[in-house]
Design a protein around this motif. Structure first.
Motif, mmCIF file in Angstrom:
data_model
loop_
_atom_site.group_PDB
_atom_site.id
_atom_site.type_symbol
_atom_site.label_atom_id
_atom_site.label_comp_id
_atom_site.label_asym_id
_atom_site.label_seq_id
_atom_site.Cartn_x
_atom_site.Cartn_y
_atom_site.Cartn_z
ATOM 1 N N MET A 4 0.763 -1.188 0.091
ATOM 2 C CA MET A 4 -0.150 0.084 -0.030
ATOM 3 C C MET A 4 0.940 1.222 0.042
ATOM 4 O O MET A 4 1.757 1.076 0.904
ATOM 5 N N ILE A 5 0.579 2.179 -0.756
ATOM 6 C CA ILE A 5 1.399 3.545 -0.969
ATOM 7 C C ILE A 5 0.419 4.472 -0.425
ATOM 8 O O ILE A 5 -0.762 4.587 -1.034
ATOM 9 N N VAL A 6 0.732 5.344 0.556
ATOM 10 C CA VAL A 6 0.056 6.269 1.073
ATOM 11 C C VAL A 6 0.629 7.734 0.839
ATOM 12 O O VAL A 6 1.791 7.831 1.335
ATOM 13 N N GLY A 7 -0.059 8.818 0.392
ATOM 14 C CA GLY A 7 0.701 10.090 -0.011
ATOM 15 C C GLY A 7 -0.262 11.050 -0.355
ATOM 16 O O GLY A 7 -1.754 10.876 -0.221
ATOM 17 N N SER A 8 -0.222 12.105 -1.148
ATOM 18 C CA SER A 8 -0.999 13.248 -1.582
ATOM 19 C C SER A 8 -1.776 12.560 -2.999
ATOM 20 O O SER A 8 -1.187 11.567 -3.675
ATOM 21 N N GLU A 9 -2.950 13.336 -3.167
ATOM 22 C CA GLU A 9 -3.318 12.837 -4.610
ATOM 23 C C GLU A 9 -2.409 13.413 -5.507
ATOM 24 O O GLU A 9 -1.839 14.295 -5.105
ATOM 25 N N GLU A 10 -2.939 13.008 -6.697
ATOM 26 C CA GLU A 10 -1.925 13.215 -7.863
ATOM 27 C C GLU A 10 -1.789 14.608 -8.362
ATOM 28 O O GLU A 10 -0.598 15.180 -8.802
ATOM 29 N N ILE A 11 -2.919 15.358 -7.998
ATOM 30 C CA ILE A 11 -2.917 16.899 -8.453
ATOM 31 C C ILE A 11 -2.043 17.531 -7.571
ATOM 32 O O ILE A 11 -1.953 18.915 -7.845
ATOM 33 N N VAL A 12 -1.711 16.937 -6.341
ATOM 34 C CA VAL A 12 -0.915 17.996 -5.482
ATOM 35 C C VAL A 12 0.476 18.092 -5.873
ATOM 36 O O VAL A 12 1.205 16.955 -6.383
ATOM 37 N N SER A 13 0.919 19.360 -6.469
ATOM 38 C CA SER A 13 2.359 19.377 -7.090
ATOM 39 C C SER A 13 3.567 19.168 -6.267
ATOM 40 O O SER A 13 3.421 19.492 -4.900
ATOM 41 N N GLY A 15 7.865 17.459 -5.366
ATOM 42 C CA GLY A 15 8.503 16.192 -5.715
ATOM 43 C C GLY A 15 7.967 14.863 -5.173
ATOM 44 O O GLY A 15 8.235 13.700 -5.728
ATOM 45 N N MET A 16 7.377 14.854 -3.850
ATOM 46 C CA MET A 16 6.668 13.532 -3.318
ATOM 47 C C MET A 16 5.858 13.061 -4.244
ATOM 48 O O MET A 16 5.895 11.621 -4.643
ATOM 49 N N THR A 17 5.007 13.882 -4.878
ATOM 50 C CA THR A 17 4.232 13.130 -5.931
ATOM 51 C C THR A 17 4.966 12.609 -7.144
ATOM 52 O O THR A 17 4.577 11.396 -7.653
ATOM 53 N N SER A 18 6.087 13.023 -7.686
ATOM 54 C CA SER A 18 6.701 12.398 -8.539
ATOM 55 C C SER A 18 7.435 11.100 -8.288
ATOM 56 O O SER A 18 7.417 10.220 -9.204
ATOM 57 N N ILE A 19 7.615 11.156 -6.954
ATOM 58 C CA ILE A 19 8.346 9.678 -6.607
ATOM 59 C C ILE A 19 7.190 8.705 -6.482
ATOM 60 O O ILE A 19 7.574 7.364 -6.838
ATOM 61 N N ILE A 20 5.957 9.056 -6.004
ATOM 62 C CA ILE A 20 5.020 8.052 -5.773
ATOM 63 C C ILE A 20 4.675 7.679 -7.216
ATOM 64 O O ILE A 20 4.486 6.435 -7.373
#
Length: 340
Positions: A4-13, A15-20
């Protein structure tokens, strides 16, 4: 194995979003994966209600669908409080924290004694705490006293050949706007040499850039956050990336530049010296506008330097910052590692 990967939704800009995104792409077809968002754009009350729904989903998948690893991408403040609530609600041998954000030390230092002890306990009970590079490994071991850290790098898909365009005419900075990012310093440095480099453009892109930067100059282009397709186009026209930040963890934009073989000038902070080489002459002290201006002009006017830096950065991206290298480490040493 179920991950399971937990993080911000895709539209949140950011670096973390890019890594996910790259993590999910790498795991697709290899393991059972699910991504659950816990941070949302928009009104806070709506985001809070969405978080509660996500929290219930996470508990359900962990306890009833028997997921093996819960990979929590977090940084500081609200991001950490949300992820710690999740981490402390599930078995500790499933919890993998992934620490992003160069502001965690100032966040931690601002806490009172009780909250610091909570942070220590929450991170300490996890199976692993992934930290970005040697600099942050030292911080979490020495300051937070953790004995469960595992050092990784941020990662991307690296092109099969070095795509650098040494004749490119753009200097680029990609970052969400914040006073700590040094946008104004870069503009000042560029204006010092713009008259001698009339064909060169400075391209600044990131969330809220056009809201907070107000300048009208024929060689300076401002844009808000750009999508992946547009980013690839900009990088293909870029001769140099500059990141004059005052605080960073391990900037994804530098890895993006290295993947495109782009020379980089950046601040001597966080894990950046590990990325570019501790004694690189292209590391600058935050706020040193004169040195930045000198280095920009030097690189712009010497193709041999550009090509040499390009080759070094591209090769380092392949060996140290590719999805294959880093995700294999995470899968074999963290997900499949012995349970605590």
């Amino acid at each position: 194995m179920k991950i399971m990967i937990v993080g911000s939704e895709e539209i949140v800009s950011g670096g973390m979003t890019s890594i996910i995104r790259n993590q999910l792409n790498y795991l697709e077809g290899k393991y059972t994966t699910i991504k659950i968002d816990t941070h949302f754009k928009g009104k806070k009350i709506i985001g809070f209600l969405k978080f509660l729904i996500s929290y219930i989903k996470i508990i359900y998948f962990v306890y009833f669908k028997k997921f093996d690893a819960v990979h929590l991408h977090t940084s500081y403040e609200g991001s950490f409080w949300r992820k710690s609530l999740i981490a402390n609600s599930i078995p500790k041998n499933k919890v993998v924290y992934h620490m992003h954000g160069g502001k965690f030390p100032s966040f931690y230092d601002s806490l009172n004694f009780i909250l610091k002890k909570y942070v220590d306990w929450s991170l300490g009970r996890a199976k692993r705490v992934l930290v970005l590079g040697a600099y942050w490994s030292q911080y979490y071991v020495e300051e937070i006293k953790l004995n469960n850290t595992y050092t990784v790098n941020n990662f991307l898909e690296i092109p099969n050949i070095n795509p650098y365009n040494s004749n490119g005419k753009k200097i680029v900075m990609l970052a969400n706007y914040h006073k700590d990012k040094g946008f104004e310093d870069l503009i000042s440095a560029f204006l010092k040499i713009s008259d001698f480099n009339k064909s060169t453009k400075l391209f600044l892109a990131g969330n809220k850039v056009t809201q907070f930067i107000n300048i009208d100059h024929p060689q300076i282009i401002l844009a808000d956050w750009i999508d992946e397709e547009e980013k690839q186009r900009i990088l293909s026209e870029c001769c140099l990336l500059v990141l004059p930040s005052y605080r960073e963890a391990q900037p994804v934009c530098i890895i993006e530049a290295m993947a495109y073989g782009i020379p980089v000038i950046a601040s001597h902070i966080g894990s950046i010296p590990d990325m570019l080489g501790e004694f690189s002459e292209y590391l600058i002290s935050p706020g040193d506008v004169d040195r930045m201006s000198y280095l920009i002009n030097k690189i712009l006017n010497d193709e041999s330097i550009r090509l040499a830096l390009s080759n070094i950065n591209y090769q380092k991206a392949i060996t140290e910052y590719s999805s294959e290298v880093q995700m294999n480490k995470i899968i074999n040493e963290v997900y499949l590692g012995d349970l605590k």
